[in-house]
Design an enzyme around this catalytic site. Structure first.
Site: not given
Ligand SMILES: *Cc1c(COP(=O)(O)O)cnc(C)c1O
Length: 440
Positions: A276, A248, A149
């Site tokens: 995060k 990512d 994602y």
């Molecule tokens: C949570 C997440 C995102 C998106 O981040 P948002 O702050 O919700 O836009 C992108 N990549 C990964 C791997 C994630 O877990």
């Protein structure tokens, strides 16, 4: 312990959620938040590893806001510093003296980052990083992997990431209703952990690929580790064909090690996105790489902006959070021990109850999913998802929630532990799962 506010208990989660739905579409400002809405849970506050609903019920949380709170909710060390800062103004749209400190801390922590730009969310930072990758390479194709994602933006969102059941998660249908179909024309998706498919794609279109983006340890399809050698192969192919490797690390950054998964796995991406844990619960993300790669931004040639990007409150949170992580170098070992303990105990509990389960873990991130059949050791995304018993998992989630344990109703969403998840808390988690399984 925080005192329960006087207004509590006058309204139930159910009543408040019903009223909220009148004014907030779906009841919450994220589709992911509204997936669990069948059992209404409207919160009042959070602290440590616990959340309190408006009826003042306390629950142990192992989703922890999708992962930012490595030291638990409302960590006074981060909250206090930011609260103090807020009195001095939070947003001006002008560089701030803490920008330098925050940038230096990230560059010192993450092996491949020399320079960053801040953004407000993972989605935004990824969108900007991929635009930069296309600018730098002069190419358009971006390669993604099934189950990973990368936010909800137009060129990377796949249906797989936003559904709550196995049927629609499989097949990796592009996009969501309302998206521009052509937006995904330059986004190619490969199965995760399939070196053959990777080789074939690079052989056919290697000279068109701007970037390969991936979660070094996939945390959005349950937890799926890369097979040995798979990341090295991607890095090698990307380098040979002039494509950029983009990690990512929105989940793994500052979560699995101070330097993220790239430190843990010794792979050097060209661009990295962190979010995060970075802000310890405050909305902030960053993307970065070498000075050479970031040069188009340094020269203001590539475009990235945002009124709230790198606002003073967010940057202060980054300084406080990384400062605290650096001051606690043993925190990753502690969290890994906690994760290992929980993994082992849960494995025993599910086995004793006669249930097939897939539990996977990387440090303090783990995924737990009930399966319809014997666990498959094949770490391919399809193999993981096809076996998940979404309905049974959901029933278990409801039972646990009623018994005071919250995890996400979607088994593809991981569990996140924090330093507030002490051995006692973990024993309570295990006990709640055991009792809930008996009633399943
Ligand atoms: C949570 C997440 C995102 C998106 O981040 P948002 O702050 O919700 O836009 C992108 N990549 C990964 C791997 C994630 O877990």
């Amino acid at each position: 312990m925080i005192q329960a506010p006087v207004y509590l208990s006058r309204v139930t989660s159910e009543q408040l959620l019903e009223a909220t739905r009148e004014v907030i579409a779906g009841g919450g400002s994220s589709n992911m938040r509204n997936l669990g809405i069948q059992t209404p849970l409207v919160l009042d506050r959070s602290a440590g590893c616990r959340i309190w609903d408006v009826e003042d019920n306390a629950l142990i949380d192992v989703n922890m806001g999708y992962g930012p709170h490595l030291f638990g909710y409302a960590d006074p060390d981060v909250l206090g510093v930011v609260a103090e800062r807020l009195r001095l103004g939070a947003v001006t749209g002008i560089p701030h003296r803490l920008d330098h400190e925050a940038g230096e801390l990230i560059a010192a922590a993450v092996p491949t980052i020399e320079q960053v730009r801040f953004a407000n969310s993972g989605t935004e930072a990824i969108t900007s990083a991929l635009r930069l990758a296309r600018f730098v390479t002069g190419r358009t194709v971006v390669v993604t992997f099934e189950g990973h994602y990368h936010g909800w933006s137009e060129t990377v969102l796949r249906k797989a990431a936003i559904t709550n059941d196995g049927a629609s998660a499989l097949g990796a249908v592009p996009g969501a209703p309302g998206m521009i179909p052509e937006a995904l024309v330059h986004t190619l998706q490969l199965p995760w952990n399939d070196p053959g498919a990777l080789d074939d794609l690079f052989a056919a279109r290697g000279d068109q690929i701007a970037a390969v983006i991936l979660e070094p340890v996939c945390g959005n399809a349950g937890l799926v580790h890369p097979l040995p050698g798979f990341l090295e192969r991607i890095a090698d192919l990307a380098a040979r064909h002039g494509a950029l490797l983009v990690f990512d690390e929105v989940i793994t950054g500052f979560r699995v090690a101070l330097g993220g998964a790239q430190e843990l796995l010794s792979i050097r991406p060209d661009l990295t996105i962190v979010s995060k844990v970075l802000g310890g619960g405050f909305p902030v993300a960053a993307f970065g790489g070498s000075k050479e790669i970031m040069a188009p931004l340094a020269r203001n040639e590539a475009f990235h902006a945002g009124v709230f990007a790198g606002n003073h409150a967010a940057v202060t949170a980054v300084v406080a959070m990384i400062g605290k992580l650096r001051g606690n170098p043993s925190v990753y070992d502690t969290l890994d021990l906690a994760g290992g303990y929980l993994e082992q105990r849960l494995t025993e509990v599910f086995a004793a109850a006669g249930h097939n389960v897939r539990i996977a873990r990387c440090g303090s991130v783990m995924s737990v999913a009930l399966l319809t059949g014997a666990p498959d050791s094949d770490p391919a995304y399809d193999a993981c998802v096809a076996l998940i018993d979404f309905a049974a998992h959901r029933r278990l989630q409801l039972l646990c929630q009623e018994a005071g344990l919250y995890f996400h109703p979607n088994p593809l969403e991981p569990w996140f532990l924090s330093t507030a998840h002490t051995p006692d808390v973990l024993d309570t988690v295990v006990g709640t799962v055991r009792e809930s399984l008996a009633r399943l």
